[in-house]
Design a protein around this motif. Structure first.
Motif, PDB file in Angstrom:
ATOM      1  N   ILE A 173       0.900  -1.057   0.285  1.00  0.00           N
ATOM      2  CA  ILE A 173       0.044  -0.033   0.627  1.00  0.00           C
ATOM      3  C   ILE A 173       0.578   1.433   0.219  1.00  0.00           C
ATOM      4  O   ILE A 173       1.540   1.226   1.347  1.00  0.00           O
ATOM      5  CB  ILE A 173      -1.094   0.306   0.846  1.00  0.00           C
ATOM      6  CG1 ILE A 173      -1.959  -1.472   1.343  1.00  0.00           C
ATOM      7  CG2 ILE A 173      -1.838   1.218   0.720  1.00  0.00           C
ATOM      8  CD1 ILE A 173      -2.568  -1.283   2.466  1.00  0.00           C
ATOM      9  N   LEU A 174       0.978   2.124  -0.788  1.00  0.00           N
ATOM     10  CA  LEU A 174       2.106   2.935  -1.364  1.00  0.00           C
ATOM     11  C   LEU A 174       0.749   4.132  -1.483  1.00  0.00           C
ATOM     12  O   LEU A 174       0.101   4.898  -2.265  1.00  0.00           O
ATOM     13  CB  LEU A 174       2.367   3.443  -2.167  1.00  0.00           C
ATOM     14  CG  LEU A 174       3.840   1.604  -2.790  1.00  0.00           C
ATOM     15  CD1 LEU A 174       3.614   1.677  -4.145  1.00  0.00           C
ATOM     16  CD2 LEU A 174       4.320   1.857  -1.929  1.00  0.00           C
ATOM     17  N   ARG A 175       1.296   5.237  -0.549  1.00  0.00           N
ATOM     18  CA  ARG A 175       0.862   6.244  -0.517  1.00  0.00           C
ATOM     19  C   ARG A 175       2.024   7.201  -0.500  1.00  0.00           C
ATOM     20  O   ARG A 175       2.809   7.744  -0.157  1.00  0.00           O
ATOM     21  CB  ARG A 175       0.057   6.420   0.879  1.00  0.00           C
ATOM     22  CG  ARG A 175      -0.646   5.647   1.173  1.00  0.00           C
ATOM     23  CD  ARG A 175      -1.477   6.555   2.980  1.00  0.00           C
ATOM     24  NE  ARG A 175      -2.335   5.247   2.929  1.00  0.00           N
ATOM     25  CZ  ARG A 175      -2.144   4.545   4.226  1.00  0.00           C
ATOM     26  NH1 ARG A 175      -1.248   4.387   5.006  1.00  0.00           N
ATOM     27  NH2 ARG A 175      -3.099   3.667   4.629  1.00  0.00           N
ATOM     28  N   ARG A 176       1.205   8.670  -1.244  1.00  0.00           N
ATOM     29  CA  ARG A 176       2.345  10.099  -1.305  1.00  0.00           C
ATOM     30  C   ARG A 176       2.054  11.051  -0.460  1.00  0.00           C
ATOM     31  O   ARG A 176       0.981  10.949  -0.397  1.00  0.00           O
ATOM     32  CB  ARG A 176       1.657  10.569  -2.678  1.00  0.00           C
ATOM     33  CG  ARG A 176       2.084   9.505  -4.133  1.00  0.00           C
ATOM     34  CD  ARG A 176       1.925  10.384  -4.974  1.00  0.00           C
ATOM     35  NE  ARG A 176       2.543  11.552  -5.846  1.00  0.00           N
ATOM     36  CZ  ARG A 176       2.636  11.648  -6.786  1.00  0.00           C
ATOM     37  NH1 ARG A 176       1.995  11.557  -7.856  1.00  0.00           N
ATOM     38  NH2 ARG A 176       3.479  12.641  -7.294  1.00  0.00           N
ATOM     39  N   TYR A 177       3.000  11.392  -0.052  1.00  0.00           N
ATOM     40  CA  TYR A 177       3.230  12.660   1.080  1.00  0.00           C
ATOM     41  C   TYR A 177       3.979  13.718   0.533  1.00  0.00           C
ATOM     42  O   TYR A 177       4.853  13.418  -0.294  1.00  0.00           O
ATOM     43  CB  TYR A 177       3.951  11.829   2.091  1.00  0.00           C
ATOM     44  CG  TYR A 177       3.151  10.973   3.097  1.00  0.00           C
ATOM     45  CD1 TYR A 177       2.512  10.625   4.103  1.00  0.00           C
ATOM     46  CD2 TYR A 177       3.768   9.245   2.517  1.00  0.00           C
ATOM     47  CE1 TYR A 177       1.278   9.600   4.138  1.00  0.00           C
ATOM     48  CE2 TYR A 177       3.034   8.474   3.559  1.00  0.00           C
ATOM     49  CZ  TYR A 177       2.031   8.545   4.408  1.00  0.00           C
ATOM     50  OH  TYR A 177       1.885   7.618   4.765  1.00  0.00           O
ATOM     51  N   ARG A 178       3.194  14.044   0.869  1.00  0.00           N
ATOM     52  CA  ARG A 178       3.749  15.669   0.795  1.00  0.00           C
ATOM     53  C   ARG A 178       5.139  15.982   1.781  1.00  0.00           C
ATOM     54  O   ARG A 178       4.647  16.283   2.768  1.00  0.00           O
ATOM     55  CB  ARG A 178       2.369  17.288   1.457  1.00  0.00           C
ATOM     56  CG  ARG A 178       2.337  17.831   0.401  1.00  0.00           C
ATOM     57  CD  ARG A 178       1.119  18.661   0.491  1.00  0.00           C
ATOM     58  NE  ARG A 178       1.124  19.287   1.873  1.00  0.00           N
ATOM     59  CZ  ARG A 178       0.259  19.907   2.581  1.00  0.00           C
ATOM     60  NH1 ARG A 178      -0.530  20.800   1.878  1.00  0.00           N
ATOM     61  NH2 ARG A 178       0.444  19.838   3.690  1.00  0.00           N
TER      62      ARG A 178
END
Length: 61
Positions: free
Chosen positions: A54-59
């Motif tokens: 589960i990959l999430r993009r973070y700011r």
């Protein structure tokens, strides 16, 4: 029998998939990840273990 030769590869793109195939043929137990749903069934037909990520993009801060 336990296979002590095991490796996990993140990504099944232009490098990951051929590398996984080569290592599998050399006797390694290979775990491979993909984000492409159409690749899942093709990879399952080979003796490759799929890794679910589960990959999430973070700011950036």
């Amino acid at each position: 029998m336990i296979n002590n030769k095991a490796v996990s590869i993140l990504g099944s793109g232009w490098l990951g998939e051929p590398l996984a195939n080569h290592l599998s043929q050399a006797g390694y137990e290979v775990g491979l990840s993909t984000r492409t749903p159409t690749k899942v069934s093709a990879l399952k037909k080979r003796e490759l273990h799929l890794i679910s990520l589960i990959l999430r993009r973070y700011r950036a801060i």
